[in-house]
Design a protein around this motif. Structure first.
Motif: not given
Length: 487
Positions: A418-427
């Motif tokens: 979820l915090l890796g590939s599925l939902s990009p940084a920084p938001n």
């Protein structure tokens, strides 16, 4: 009766326990002051360090990533998520059988063995040269660590009555938030190490922290007791007092047969409504907690901090969570309000994630981490203790704790993606929206569980007015009218 490797109390000891009410009130007051302090000096520190090292060795990959590991091993974000996921597959698989075996192998042997082996595996992460080598280490790290946290909660329930359990669970679980702060500070110092071998700073994060775990595991073989009835630091009278308190509280069964392994008790646990009401809460909490554990240094780096500054700035939210966890655990134990504490911290989570989602200010987003990390890390002890407190006898409790951690760590798998590939940084927009929805679910399901247990206690009050304990069938465990659910 089948013999086990676990040191069971002798029949003479159990006879003394059954007649313990014959001692004077003055002696009971003296014992009450001394036995819990002795247990807190001998048992609690070892459990706390075990879990601190467990979380440190599992989550320091986040600090190693910021320190350059991902670049050195030529990993993509997708491959980083794979490495995290691979840790959790054996981790989850080990939890249930490990908890069932703990009492019969013996905590004194099983827990230090796990710690010693994973310390070696954690150290090996610092010498890998390829991504496949890292994957192998993460697999065996998860396999060895999987049984530790559920095993520690179960182990603590061998020593402490229900009303004294959360502050102890919170003490060693708070070490997880302490490890988050400690890991950032330690990584900042280790990053600059340059050895003659030319190993990069990120490798020394694994090597130094892993070797400490290995050495402490060896020491633990010498100091960890199996149970109150065999603890060498307690006198015979003190052992009997602890066992009598555990029996009176329902933490252990009134007869030895009820605490022996039975598949019927495993099935009865799976039929417990309150366990399954809390199962989604544990999944949601695991997703937010491990998401923050593995990605908080990266999130902080995305707020404009770099290098050592990012490592150092990742520490304060975890330090605050540690302090808050200890304070609220005392309140929860004193007033027996597990459910209310869980609801409160779920609301903290909700507010923090809404702040992160709604604001574009780096300062506000950094401030939101204090709410979300405290909400996740401080919400875990009350829900874990709530599950353990309201499950009896031993096998039912062991099963319910294992279910709790299977759900929590399943959430950890989702968090790695979820915090890796599925939902990009920084938001991290998709992740944050998901966390908001999960926080709402935690509030609703925690409130529902609280209402359900309150209603069940009312029904039990009516049943107690119509009979005596002798009128009940044996082996009811937490279904007994004389077993009061903690709220």
């Amino acid at each position: 009766m089948k013999e086990t490797l676990y040191d069971c109390p002798s029949p003479d000891t159990m006879k003394d326990v059954d007649h313990f009410e014959e001692i004077s009130d003055a002696e009971k007051v003296l014992l009450e002051r001394t036995v819990w302090r002795k247990l807190d000096r001998w048992v609690l520190p070892v459990c706390t360090i075990f879990y601190l090292l467990s979380f440190l060795d599992r989550s320091n990959i986040a600090n190693a990533r910021v320190a350059g590991m991902q670049t050195s091993l030529k990993m993509t974000n997708y491959q980083y998520s794979i490495a995290l996921t691979l840790t959790y597959v054996p981790y989850i698989a080990a939890e249930f059988p490990s908890n069932l075996l703990l009492k019969y192998v013996g905590p004194r042997w099983m827990l230090p063995t796990m710690v010693t082996i994973w310390g070696l595996v954690a150290t090996m992460q610092g010498v890998v040269k390829t991504y496949s080598g890292l994957l192998a280490c993460r697999f065996f790290l998860g396999l060895m660590e999987g049984g530790l946290f559920p095993g520690l909660v179960l182990y603590m329930s061998f020593f402490y009555p229900r009303e004294r359990l959360q502050i102890r669970v919170a003490t060693f679980f708070a070490s997880a938030s302490l490890s988050g702060a400690f890991s950032g500070l330690l990584a900042a110092g280790i990053m600059n190490i340059k050895a003659s071998s030319g190993r990069p700073g990120w490798a020394w994060i694994f090597i130094i922290e892993g070797m400490f775990t290995f050495l402490f595991g060896l020491i633990a073989f010498l100091i960890l007791p199996n149970s109150p009835s065999t603890a060498r630091f307690l006198s015979t009278k003190e052992r009997n007092y602890v066992m009598a308190k555990l029996k009176a509280d329902g933490a252990v069964a009134g007869d030895d047969k009820s605490d022996h392994f039975s598949w019927i008790e495993v099935i009865r646990c799976f039929q417990s409504i309150h366990v399954w009401l809390l199962a989604p809460v544990l999944f949601f909490l695991g997703t937010t907690l491990y998401g923050l554990a593995y990605f908080e240094p990266t999130i902080v780096a995305g707020l404009g901090y770099t290098g050592n500054k990012a490592q150092l700035m990742s520490a304060p939210p975890f330090a605050v969570a540690f302090v808050v966890s200890m304070i609220t655990a005392v309140i929860s134990d004193r007033y027996k309000c597990r459910g209310f504490m869980l609801i409160f911290f779920s609301v903290c989570n909700l507010i923090g994630f809404i702040m992160f989602y709604a604001s574009k200010s780096n300062h506000v987003r950094y401030g939101s981490l204090f709410l979300t990390i405290s909400g996740s890390y401080c919400g875990a002890p009350p829900v874990i203790t709530w599950v353990a407190n309201n499950s009896a006898p031993h096998v039912r409790r062991a099963t319910s704790i294992a279910i709790a951690f299977i759900m929590t760590n399943s959430g950890g798998i989702l968090a790695t993606w979820l915090l890796g590939s599925l939902s990009p940084a920084p938001n991290y927009t998709k992740a944050t929206i998901t966390f908001i929805i999960m926080s709402v679910g935690m509030v609703v399901l925690s409130s529902t569980t609280l209402a359900y247990l309150w209603y069940q206690n009312r029904l039990k009050t009516d049943r107690r007015q119509c009979g005596t304990p002798e009128d009940e069938p044996k082996g009811l465990g937490d279904k007994s009218a004389w077993f009061i659910y903690n709220l």
